[in-house]
Motif scaffolding. Structure first.
Motif, PDB file in Angstrom:
ATOM      1  N   LEU A   6      30.069  27.035  41.392  1.00  0.00           N
ATOM      2  CA  LEU A   6      31.050  26.263  42.153  1.00  0.00           C
ATOM      3  C   LEU A   6      31.946  27.208  42.934  1.00  0.00           C
ATOM      4  N   LEU A   7      32.217  28.366  42.327  1.00  0.00           N
ATOM      5  CA  LEU A   7      33.107  29.363  42.930  1.00  0.00           C
ATOM      6  C   LEU A   7      32.498  30.744  42.735  1.00  0.00           C
ATOM      7  N   LYS A   8      32.441  31.510  43.817  1.00  0.00           N
ATOM      8  CA  LYS A   8      31.946  32.886  43.745  1.00  0.00           C
ATOM      9  C   LYS A   8      32.986  33.809  44.357  1.00  0.00           C
ATOM     10  N   VAL A   9      33.588  34.626  43.501  1.00  0.00           N
ATOM     11  CA  VAL A   9      34.638  35.553  43.929  1.00  0.00           C
ATOM     12  C   VAL A   9      34.048  36.956  44.007  1.00  0.00           C
ATOM     13  N   VAL A  10      34.239  37.619  45.149  1.00  0.00           N
ATOM     14  CA  VAL A  10      33.703  38.965  45.355  1.00  0.00           C
ATOM     15  C   VAL A  10      34.801  39.862  45.922  1.00  0.00           C
ATOM     16  N   GLY A  11      35.166  40.890  45.177  1.00  0.00           N
ATOM     17  CA  GLY A  11      36.107  41.899  45.667  1.00  0.00           C
ATOM     18  C   GLY A  11      37.475  41.366  46.042  1.00  0.00           C
ATOM     19  N   LEU A  12      37.969  40.360  45.331  1.00  0.00           N
ATOM     20  CA  LEU A  12      39.254  39.758  45.683  1.00  0.00           C
ATOM     21  C   LEU A  12      40.402  40.729  45.386  1.00  0.00           C
ATOM     22  N   LYS A  13      41.345  40.814  46.331  1.00  0.00           N
ATOM     23  CA  LYS A  13      42.470  41.736  46.198  1.00  0.00           C
ATOM     24  C   LYS A  13      43.770  41.056  46.597  1.00  0.00           C
ATOM     25  N   LYS A  14      44.841  41.449  45.937  1.00  0.00           N
ATOM     26  CA  LYS A  14      46.186  41.048  46.347  1.00  0.00           C
ATOM     27  C   LYS A  14      47.101  42.246  46.156  1.00  0.00           C
ATOM     28  N   TYR A  15      47.509  42.840  47.289  1.00  0.00           N
ATOM     29  CA  TYR A  15      48.390  44.001  47.283  1.00  0.00           C
ATOM     30  C   TYR A  15      49.755  43.603  47.837  1.00  0.00           C
ATOM     31  N   TYR A  16      50.800  44.048  47.166  1.00  0.00           N
ATOM     32  CA  TYR A  16      52.162  43.832  47.651  1.00  0.00           C
ATOM     33  C   TYR A  16      52.707  45.163  48.158  1.00  0.00           C
ATOM     34  N   PRO A  17      53.208  45.226  49.395  1.00  0.00           N
ATOM     35  CA  PRO A  17      53.698  46.499  49.940  1.00  0.00           C
ATOM     36  C   PRO A  17      54.977  46.958  49.256  1.00  0.00           C
ATOM     37  N   ILE A  18      55.101  48.270  49.088  1.00  0.00           N
ATOM     38  CA  ILE A  18      56.327  48.892  48.584  1.00  0.00           C
ATOM     39  C   ILE A  18      57.042  49.504  49.778  1.00  0.00           C
ATOM     40  N   GLU A  19      58.226  49.007  50.065  1.00  0.00           N
ATOM     41  CA  GLU A  19      58.982  49.476  51.228  1.00  0.00           C
ATOM     42  C   GLU A  19      60.170  50.310  50.781  1.00  0.00           C
ATOM     43  N   SER A  20      60.504  51.314  51.558  1.00  0.00           N
ATOM     44  CA  SER A  20      61.643  52.171  51.221  1.00  0.00           C
ATOM     45  C   SER A  20      62.284  52.710  52.502  1.00  0.00           C
TER      46      SER A  20
END
Length: 345
Positions: A6-20
């Motif tokens: 039903l669902l095929k997940v491949v290489g899923l990413k979630k990045y949050y930037p670090i700002e300074s």
């Protein structure tokens, strides 16, 4: 349960930037979900477990697009001939498949609007789908009864209900559009133990009656054991083990899974609890260690673990682990292995 994904997940990413700095320059990223891949069959319940902060909730929210993933593919094939990549879908595509997927949130107190009646809360997804009013009334009452709610109480507000009843309201809201995929984000962790069993039994009954597919997010493996067909263990944004529930509990292939299982309470008083205490701290998703992320806390770690990151690979049929020594380590589970494997004729 169908074997068709039903669902095929491949290489899923979630990045949050670090700002300074005063110019808010990006100096790094928090890798909340980092290159995750798995499949979910129709009618399957996949348990997603790990410590707080490992990325399991973020993964669930990326899949239903409550938040936008950074990259990867999440191919969703619901009923009706629709196929869509949830990770890259635009607003129009998402609107077409929204009714096929939904989410049950962890906290039944903060996830319900205090200014709406229960009838309005449950019917809100239908109004968003432009369903006629008379159909909404009929469907809300039907799904409320299925979830153990009294239709006579639908005109009340959430503050008139207990935590367990509020979670039933959340479940009814998630199911009112007849979805095929539900992401349940720790749906019992905020409830009393006596109520947890009722909600788990309800979810299990609804899943079987309606043929739903669940991604069941939890940190308690003793809860997942009773509802999941398969279990995926996450550590610092990655899946480190994935297997059928029975096989994973009986014979884990990753040291982190062994440590999690050692904390599961044993109902047999004659079985001594031998909780594995992990040293150090959970690796930072913003600055993870080299090689295997788990090696600073692993009692089986060797030199190769510090330099080479182990891929998630199939160790035995249907059992995947991200460990260099998954075949050779004899890790302890929480249920007895079959007698023939213990040398008993």
């Amino acid at each position: 349960m169908s074997t068709d994904p039903l669902l095929k997940v491949v290489g899923l990413k979630k990045y949050y930037p670090i700002e300074s700095g005063p110019l808010r320059r990006v100096t790094g990223h928090v890798k909340a979900v980092d290159d995750v891949s798995f499949e979910l069959a129709r009618g399957e319940v996949l348990g997603l477990v790990g410590e707080s902060g490992c990325g399991k909730t973020t993964l669930g929210r990326c899949i239903v697009r409550a938040i936008d993933p950074t990259g990867g593919v999440a191919q969703f094939v619901p009923e009706g001939g629709i196929t869509v990549d949830l990770a890259a879908a635009g607003k129009r595509e998402l609107r077409e498949v929204r009714r096929y997927m939904n989410m049950v949130f962890q906290d039944p107190f903060s996830s319900l609007s205090p200014r709406m009646t229960v009838r309005e809360i449950i019917g809100e997804p239908l109004r968003a789908q432009k369903v006629p009013s008379h159909e909404i009334t009929e469907k809300v009452e039907r799904i409320a009864q299925m979830c153990g709610l009294n239709p006579a109480h639908l005109s009340r507000y959430p503050n008139a209900f207990s935590g367990g009843q509020r979670q039933r309201i959340c479940i009814a809201r998630a199911l009112v559009t007849d979805p095929v995929l539900v992401v349940a984000d720790e749906p019992v962790s905020a409830l009393d133990v006596s109520i947890q069993a009722q909600i788990l039994n309800l979810l299990q009954r609804l899943q079987q009656e309606l043929g739903l597919s669940f991604i069941f997010v939890a940190h308690d493996l003793s809860v997942v054991e009773h509802i999941a067909n398969r279990v995926a263990v996450m550590y610092v944004g990655k899946i480190v083990e994935l297997s059928d529930t029975e096989d994973l509990y009986a014979r884990p292939r990753h040291p982190y899974t062994e440590a999690l299982l050692s904390a599961v309470p044993q109902p047999d008083p004659d079985v001594a609890d031998e909780t594995i205490i992990l040293g150090g701290e959970v690796a930072s998703a913003a600055n993870p260690p080299s090689g295997c992320y788990f090696h600073p806390r692993c009692r089986y770690a060797r030199e190769v673990c510090q330099s080479d990151a182990p891929p998630l690979r199939e160790v035995v049929s249907g059992h995947f682990a991200a460990c260099h020594f998954a075949e050779s380590l004899q890790l302890k589970g929480v249920v007895p292995e079959p007698e023939k494997e213990q040398g008993v004729p």
